[in-house]
Design a protein around this motif. Structure first.
Motif, PDB file in Angstrom:
ATOM      1  N   ALA A  93      -2.476  31.918 -23.705  1.00  0.00           N
ATOM      2  CA  ALA A  93      -3.376  30.800 -23.398  1.00  0.00           C
ATOM      3  C   ALA A  93      -4.059  30.281 -24.665  1.00  0.00           C
ATOM      4  CB  ALA A  93      -4.420  31.228 -22.366  1.00  0.00           C
ATOM      5  N   ILE A  94      -4.544  31.182 -25.486  1.00  0.00           N
ATOM      6  CA  ILE A  94      -5.209  30.772 -26.736  1.00  0.00           C
ATOM      7  C   ILE A  94      -4.222  30.058 -27.647  1.00  0.00           C
ATOM      8  CG2 ILE A  94      -6.261  31.650 -28.857  1.00  0.00           C
ATOM      9  CD1 ILE A  94      -7.598  33.815 -27.010  1.00  0.00           C
ATOM     10  N   GLY A  95      -3.011  30.600 -27.767  1.00  0.00           N
ATOM     11  CA  GLY A  95      -1.986  29.950 -28.597  1.00  0.00           C
ATOM     12  C   GLY A  95      -1.632  28.569 -28.088  1.00  0.00           C
ATOM     13  N   GLY A  96      -1.459  28.443 -26.768  1.00  0.00           N
ATOM     14  CA  GLY A  96      -1.131  27.144 -26.183  1.00  0.00           C
ATOM     15  C   GLY A  96      -2.239  26.128 -26.378  1.00  0.00           C
ATOM     16  N   LEU A  97      -3.469  26.564 -26.141  1.00  0.00           N
ATOM     17  CA  LEU A  97      -4.601  25.647 -26.311  1.00  0.00           C
ATOM     18  C   LEU A  97      -4.791  25.263 -27.773  1.00  0.00           C
ATOM     19  CD1 LEU A  97      -7.073  27.290 -23.786  1.00  0.00           C
ATOM     20  CD2 LEU A  97      -5.813  25.136 -23.505  1.00  0.00           C
ATOM     21  N   THR A  98      -4.545  26.201 -28.677  1.00  0.00           N
ATOM     22  CA  THR A  98      -4.635  25.902 -30.107  1.00  0.00           C
ATOM     23  C   THR A  98      -3.590  24.869 -30.515  1.00  0.00           C
ATOM     24  OG1 THR A  98      -5.513  28.102 -30.558  1.00  0.00           O
ATOM     25  CG2 THR A  98      -4.549  26.916 -32.428  1.00  0.00           C
ATOM     26  N   LEU A  99      -2.364  25.030 -30.015  1.00  0.00           N
ATOM     27  CA  LEU A  99      -1.314  24.045 -30.315  1.00  0.00           C
ATOM     28  C   LEU A  99      -1.664  22.667 -29.759  1.00  0.00           C
ATOM     29  CD1 LEU A  99       1.960  26.071 -29.741  1.00  0.00           C
ATOM     30  CD2 LEU A  99       1.226  24.997 -31.878  1.00  0.00           C
ATOM     31  N   LEU A 100      -2.228  22.633 -28.556  1.00  0.00           N
ATOM     32  CA  LEU A 100      -2.633  21.348 -27.984  1.00  0.00           C
ATOM     33  C   LEU A 100      -3.704  20.682 -28.834  1.00  0.00           C
ATOM     34  CD1 LEU A 100      -2.928  21.741 -24.119  1.00  0.00           C
ATOM     35  CD2 LEU A 100      -1.314  20.358 -25.411  1.00  0.00           C
ATOM     36  N   ARG A 101      -4.671  21.455 -29.237  1.00  0.00           N
ATOM     37  CA  ARG A 101      -5.773  20.911 -30.037  1.00  0.00           C
ATOM     38  C   ARG A 101      -5.271  20.435 -31.394  1.00  0.00           C
ATOM     39  NH1 ARG A 101     -10.055  18.036 -29.744  1.00  0.00           N
ATOM     40  NH2 ARG A 101     -11.544  18.472 -31.374  1.00  0.00           N
ATOM     41  N   ALA A 102      -4.416  21.224 -32.026  1.00  0.00           N
ATOM     42  CA  ALA A 102      -3.902  20.871 -33.354  1.00  0.00           C
ATOM     43  C   ALA A 102      -3.058  19.611 -33.307  1.00  0.00           C
ATOM     44  CB  ALA A 102      -3.091  22.025 -33.926  1.00  0.00           C
ATOM     45  N   GLY A 103      -2.362  19.379 -32.200  1.00  0.00           N
ATOM     46  CA  GLY A 103      -1.483  18.222 -32.097  1.00  0.00           C
ATOM     47  C   GLY A 103      -2.139  16.988 -31.512  1.00  0.00           C
ATOM     48  N   SER A 104      -3.450  17.075 -31.215  1.00  0.00           N
ATOM     49  CA  SER A 104      -4.113  15.921 -30.604  1.00  0.00           C
ATOM     50  C   SER A 104      -4.555  14.921 -31.667  1.00  0.00           C
ATOM     51  CB  SER A 104      -5.314  16.369 -29.765  1.00  0.00           C
ATOM     52  OG  SER A 104      -6.303  16.934 -30.596  1.00  0.00           O
ATOM     53  N   ARG A 105      -4.744  13.697 -31.216  1.00  0.00           N
ATOM     54  CA  ARG A 105      -5.199  12.653 -32.132  1.00  0.00           C
ATOM     55  C   ARG A 105      -6.682  12.814 -32.402  1.00  0.00           C
ATOM     56  NH1 ARG A 105      -2.698   7.764 -28.870  1.00  0.00           N
ATOM     57  NH2 ARG A 105      -4.566   8.269 -27.727  1.00  0.00           N
ATOM     58  N   PRO A 106      -7.113  12.464 -33.605  1.00  0.00           N
ATOM     59  CA  PRO A 106      -8.545  12.505 -33.895  1.00  0.00           C
ATOM     60  C   PRO A 106      -9.309  11.593 -32.927  1.00  0.00           C
ATOM     61  CG  PRO A 106      -7.269  12.190 -35.905  1.00  0.00           C
ATOM     62  CD  PRO A 106      -6.320  12.066 -34.751  1.00  0.00           C
ATOM     63  N   GLY A 107     -10.389  12.080 -32.412  1.00  0.00           N
ATOM     64  CA  GLY A 107     -11.194  11.276 -31.498  1.00  0.00           C
ATOM     65  C   GLY A 107     -10.730  11.318 -30.056  1.00  0.00           C
ATOM     66  N   GLY A 108      -9.644  12.037 -29.784  1.00  0.00           N
ATOM     67  CA  GLY A 108      -9.171  12.162 -28.405  1.00  0.00           C
ATOM     68  C   GLY A 108      -8.490  10.907 -27.924  1.00  0.00           C
ATOM     69  N   GLY A 109      -9.008  10.349 -26.848  1.00  0.00           N
ATOM     70  CA  GLY A 109      -8.378   9.178 -26.259  1.00  0.00           C
ATOM     71  C   GLY A 109      -7.361   9.568 -25.214  1.00  0.00           C
ATOM     72  N   ALA A 110      -6.632   8.595 -24.749  1.00  0.00           N
ATOM     73  CA  ALA A 110      -5.633   8.818 -23.708  1.00  0.00           C
ATOM     74  C   ALA A 110      -4.435   9.582 -24.264  1.00  0.00           C
ATOM     75  CB  ALA A 110      -5.169   7.481 -23.128  1.00  0.00           C
ATOM     76  N   TRP A 111      -3.750  10.279 -23.393  1.00  0.00           N
ATOM     77  CA  TRP A 111      -2.504  10.948 -23.766  1.00  0.00           C
ATOM     78  C   TRP A 111      -1.472   9.905 -24.171  1.00  0.00           C
ATOM     79  CZ3 TRP A 111      -0.848  15.943 -24.214  1.00  0.00           C
ATOM     80  CH2 TRP A 111      -1.649  16.938 -23.698  1.00  0.00           C
ATOM     81  N   ASP A 112      -0.567  10.293 -25.024  1.00  0.00           N
ATOM     82  CA  ASP A 112       0.597   9.462 -25.326  1.00  0.00           C
ATOM     83  C   ASP A 112       1.828  10.221 -24.832  1.00  0.00           C
ATOM     84  OD1 ASP A 112       0.847  11.481 -27.220  1.00  0.00           O
ATOM     85  OD2 ASP A 112       0.375  10.207 -28.919  1.00  0.00           O
ATOM     86  N   ARG A 113       2.976  10.022 -25.444  1.00  0.00           N
ATOM     87  CA  ARG A 113       4.214  10.663 -24.991  1.00  0.00           C
ATOM     88  C   ARG A 113       4.167  12.189 -25.118  1.00  0.00           C
ATOM     89  NH1 ARG A 113       7.268   7.533 -21.959  1.00  0.00           N
ATOM     90  NH2 ARG A 113       9.177   8.475 -22.685  1.00  0.00           N
ATOM     91  N   ARG A 114       3.180  12.708 -25.812  1.00  0.00           N
ATOM     92  CA  ARG A 114       3.047  14.166 -25.935  1.00  0.00           C
ATOM     93  C   ARG A 114       2.738  14.824 -24.602  1.00  0.00           C
ATOM     94  NH1 ARG A 114      -0.314  13.703 -31.475  1.00  0.00           N
ATOM     95  NH2 ARG A 114       0.652  11.699 -31.649  1.00  0.00           N
ATOM     96  N   LEU A 115       2.149  14.080 -23.686  1.00  0.00           N
ATOM     97  CA  LEU A 115       1.887  14.638 -22.356  1.00  0.00           C
ATOM     98  C   LEU A 115       3.197  14.998 -21.669  1.00  0.00           C
ATOM     99  CD1 LEU A 115       0.036  15.393 -20.023  1.00  0.00           C
ATOM    100  CD2 LEU A 115       0.111  13.001 -19.292  1.00  0.00           C
ATOM    101  N   ILE A 116       4.190  14.152 -21.818  1.00  0.00           N
ATOM    102  CA  ILE A 116       5.494  14.438 -21.211  1.00  0.00           C
ATOM    103  C   ILE A 116       6.104  15.686 -21.853  1.00  0.00           C
ATOM    104  CG2 ILE A 116       7.850  13.568 -20.907  1.00  0.00           C
ATOM    105  CD1 ILE A 116       6.545  10.745 -20.747  1.00  0.00           C
ATOM    106  N   ALA A 117       5.974  15.813 -23.159  1.00  0.00           N
ATOM    107  CA  ALA A 117       6.495  16.998 -23.843  1.00  0.00           C
ATOM    108  C   ALA A 117       5.770  18.256 -23.365  1.00  0.00           C
ATOM    109  CB  ALA A 117       6.346  16.843 -25.353  1.00  0.00           C
TER     110      ALA A 117
END
Length: 105
Positions: free
Chosen positions: A54-78
């Motif tokens: 869980a920590i690894g998955g959440l870390t990968l999600l956070r590291a791959g997110s855009r600065p400032g958040g915002g809406a998901w892009d095609r990464r949500l599908i991945a």
């Protein structure tokens, strides 16, 4: 968006999907296969393995997110594809190999 930008969310989906059965195993006091202690891994080992996933998955999600958040892009599908692929693999492998459940009589 390049395919390399989709790898971290895909892997995050895999890791987070893998964490669920291990955390469920820990809560219910059962044994479940982990790479740490094999097929008879205790609830404590499953808690550690599930938390690490869980920590690894959440870390990968956070590291791959855009600065400032915002809406998901095609990464949500991945991300969702990673979770779905892992889940289907586990259902199929458990149905055929019975790693964590006894074979039906």
């Amino acid at each position: 968006m390049t395919w390399t930008e989709k790898i971290p969310p895909f892997l995050a989906g895999v890791l987070l999907a893998n964490s669920v059965p291990h955390l469920g195993t820990a809560v219910t006091g059962r044994t479940h296969l982990t790479p740490i202690a094999g097929s008879e891994s205790s609830p404590a080992v499953n808690l550690a393995w599930g938390a690490a996933n869980a920590i690894g998955g959440l870390t990968l999600l956070r590291a791959g997110s855009r600065p400032g958040g915002g809406a998901w892009d095609r990464r949500l599908i991945a991300f969702e594809l990673g979770a779905a692929v892992f889940s289907v693999w586990m259902v199929a492998s458990e149905a055929v190999l019975h790693v964590n459940t006894p074979a039906a009589r």
